[in-house]
Design an enzyme around this catalytic site. Structure first.
Site, PDB file in Angstrom:
ATOM      1  N   LYS A  19      -4.105   0.951   2.458  1.00  0.00           N
ATOM      2  CA  LYS A  19      -5.429   1.567   2.401  1.00  0.00           C
ATOM      3  C   LYS A  19      -6.041   1.754   1.016  1.00  0.00           C
ATOM      4  CE  LYS A  19      -6.301   1.944   6.661  1.00  0.00           C
ATOM      5  NZ  LYS A  19      -6.737   0.594   6.998  1.00  0.00           N
ATOM      6  N   PRO A  67       1.462   2.993   0.026  1.00  0.00           N
ATOM      7  CA  PRO A  67       0.926   1.712   0.504  1.00  0.00           C
ATOM      8  C   PRO A  67       1.218   1.370   1.966  1.00  0.00           C
ATOM      9  CG  PRO A  67       2.762   1.355  -1.016  1.00  0.00           C
ATOM     10  CD  PRO A  67       2.473   2.810  -1.033  1.00  0.00           C
ATOM     11  N   TYR A  84       6.248  -4.448   9.939  1.00  0.00           N
ATOM     12  CA  TYR A  84       6.630  -3.132   9.433  1.00  0.00           C
ATOM     13  C   TYR A  84       7.906  -2.747  10.165  1.00  0.00           C
ATOM     14  CZ  TYR A  84       1.996  -2.563   7.304  1.00  0.00           C
ATOM     15  OH  TYR A  84       0.872  -2.716   6.530  1.00  0.00           O
ATOM     16  N   TYR A 110      -5.968   0.908  11.161  1.00  0.00           N
ATOM     17  CA  TYR A 110      -5.431  -0.192  10.359  1.00  0.00           C
ATOM     18  C   TYR A 110      -6.514  -1.226  10.021  1.00  0.00           C
ATOM     19  CZ  TYR A 110      -1.880  -3.324   8.503  1.00  0.00           C
ATOM     20  OH  TYR A 110      -1.127  -4.113   7.669  1.00  0.00           O
TER      21      TYR A 110
END
Ligand code: RFL
Ligand code: PHB
Length: 383
Positions: free
Chosen positions: A289, A285, A197, A376
Site C-alpha cells: 500500500k 509492505p 502470500y 487490495y
C-alpha cells in the site's frame, strides 16, 4: 526564484503531484536530494492498485505500464501447505492490480517532466523549509537558492526535512513490528503466475515478480537481520520450505532487509506546508500500500490546490482530514494482513490456531474474501 508550489522530494508522490499540477496549469519546482540514476534504480514497491493505474492513464504516463506491466486478477493465500486463490477481479467488479516496479513509475514521471521542460532539480542539499513564509532554501551546484512559493508540498519520504520542520504541532502514532523482510531479486521465472502470500510456522514468505524473467521474493526474518548472513542457497532452501514446493531458482542480483513499521502523523498540514506519502505515513509492505497511498494523497492535494487557486480554500483546509480517512483504512488493512500472516515471537499455539482460522475464513467466505479484495485492488481515491 518564485513558483506556485515548491515540491520537496522527487519520489512517486512529488513527481505525480508535479504532473497533476502541470495538467491544471499550476507551476511547480521539484527538489530531489539524490541523483537521477539513484532514484530510477531504487528497488521498492511492485504492486500498483487499480486507482494508481487509472491515475497513470489520467495524467498520460500509462503507456509503458500497459505494455510492460503484468495485470493480475487474483492473488494466492497459502497456509497449512495449501494454496487458496482470492479472485480479486471477480470479487470487485473487474478491478485488478498491476505488477510494475516503482522505479518504472518514477522513470515515466521524470521523462514526462523533462519532456515538458519543467523544473526538476536533482542533487539538491541543505534543504530548509519555512511553512509560514512560505519559502524553501536549498543548495544546487554549489549555489544557495531561495524559492518563494504559495504552498510547500512535503513529499520527501520518511527521512526528509518537511515533517521534522513542523514536528511541534504533530502527533505521531507508531508501531514497530518485531520482524523484517529479507527481499531478493533474481533472474528466473516467477514461482507462480500470481503473487503468493504464505503463512508458515517458520515465518511469512511472499512470492512476487517484476517480469516473467525477474522474480521478487521475501522471507520474514528478525528485524535486525544482516542480509549477508544468508547465502543464496540458504534463501532458496528456506523459500522452498515455507512455500512447500520447489520454487524456480536463478542468479540473485539484489538482496536486502526491510524493517516493518506503521506510523502516521496528524495533522498532515501546518501553515502552508502539506505532507504527502511516506513523509506523513508508513505501512508495513504486506498490503502493498505505500506507493499507492502516496498517490492517493497527492491526487487529493492537487485537487485542493486547484480549488484554492479558484478561490475555494475549503478543500485545502480539509486536506489532512480527508487524506487521513483513507490513510487509516490502509493502515488497518496493512496491519490486518501483517498480523494474519506473520509469526510473532512468543506466539503460542492458540495464536497460531486463530491465524489459521482467519485465513480459512478469508479464503472461504465470499464476504471476507471481498473485504480483502476490495482493499487490495484499492479503494477509490477521493478527489
Ligand atoms: P519516497 O519514495 O521515499 O520519495 C521521497 C523522495 O524525497 C527525497 N528526499 C529529499 N529531497 C529533497 N530534499 C530532502 N531533504 C529530501 N529528503 C528525501 C528522497 O531521495 C526521495 O526521492 O516517498 P514517496 O514519494 O512518498 O513514495 C512512497 C513509496 O516510495 C513507498 O511508500 C513504497 O515504496 C512502499 N512500498 C510499497 N508500496 C506499495 O504501494 N506497494 C508495494 O508493493 C510496496 N512494496 C515498499 C515495498 C517499500 C519497500 N521498502 C524498501 C521500504 C517494498 C519494499 C521492500
Ligand atoms: C513486491 O513485489 O515488491 C511486493 C509485492 C507485494 C507486497 C509487497 C511487495 O505486498
Amino acid at each position: 526564484m518564485r513558483t506556485q508550489v515548491a515540491i520537496v522530494g522527487g519520489g512517486p508522490a512529488g513527481l505525480m503531484l508535479a504532473r497533476l499540477l502541470e495538467l491544471r496549469g499550476i507551476e511547480s519546482v521539484v527538489l530531489e536530494a539524490r541523483d537521477r540514476e539513484y532514484v530510477q534504480q531504487r528497488v521498492r514497491a511492485g504492486v500498483l492498485e487499480q486507482p494508481t493505474m487509472d491515475l497513470m492513464d489520467e495524467v498520460g504516463v500509462g503507456e509503458r505500464m500497459h505494455r510492460e506491466g503484468l495485470v493480475h486478477h487474483g492473488v494466492e493465500l497459502r497456509f497449512a501447505g495449501e494454496g487458496h486463490r482470492i479472485a480479486l477481479s471477480d470479487l470487485t467488479g473487474g478491478r485488478a492490480i498491476s505488477i510494475y516496479g516503482q522505479q518504472e513509475v518514477v522513470k515515466d514521471l521524470i521523462d514526462a517532466r523533462q519532456a515538458s521542460g519543467l523544473p526538476l532539480y536533482f542533487e539538491v542539499s541543505d534543504v530548509s523549509v519555512d511553512p509560514d513564509a512560505p519559502r524553501v532554501e536549498f543548495t544546487h551546484e554549489d549555489s544557495r537558492h531561495v524559492l518563494d512559493c504559495d504552498f510547500i508540498a512535503g513529499c520527501d519520504g520518511s527521512h526528509g526535512v518537511c515533517r521534522p520542520a513542523i514536528a511541534s504541532v504533530l502527533t505521531e502514532y507508531h508501531r514497530d513490528y518485531p520482524f523484517g523482510w529479507l527481499g531478493i531479486l533474481a533472474r528466473c521465472r516467477p514461482a507462480s503466475e500470481e503473487l503468493i502470500y504464505c503463512h508458515h510456522e517458520r515465518g511469512f514468505a511472499l512470492a512476487s515478480m517484476r517480469s516473467m524473467e525477474v522474480t521478487r521474493m521475501y522471507l520474514q526474518v528478525p528485524p535486525d537481520e544482516d542480509a549477508d548472513r544468508w547465502s543464496d542457497e540458504e534463501i532458496w532452501d528456506e523459500l522452498d520450505r515455507r512455500f512447500g514446493m520447489e520454487v524456480n531458482r536463478g542468479e540473485v542480483f539484489e538482496k536486502g532487509v526491510t524493517p516493518m513499521r506503521s506510523s502516521v502523523v496528524e495533522p498532515m498540514q501546518h501553515a502552508k506546508l502539506y505532507l504527502a506519502g511516506d513523509a506523513a505515513h508508513i505501512v508495513p509492505p504486506t498490503g502493498a500500500k505505500g506507493l499507492n497511498t502516496a498517490m492517493a494523497d497527492v491526487c487529493l492535494l492537487a485537487h485542493a490546490i486547484e480549488a484554492s487557486y479558484g478561490g475555494d480554500d475549503a478543500k485545502l483546509a480539509a486536506y489532512s482530514e480527508r487524506a487521513l480517512e483513507r490513510v487509516w483504512r490502509v493502515q488497518h488493512f496493512s496491519w490486518w494482513m501483517t498480523s494474519m500472516l506473520h509469526r510473532f515471537a512468543g506466539d503460542d499455539d492458540f495464536q497460531l490456531k486463530l491465524q489459521l482460522s482467519q485465513l480459512r475464513y478469508t479464503t472461504s467466505s465470499p464476504a471476507q474474501a471481498t473485504a480483502l479484495a476490495e482493499n487490495y485492488v484499492g479503494l477509490p481515491f477521493a478527489a
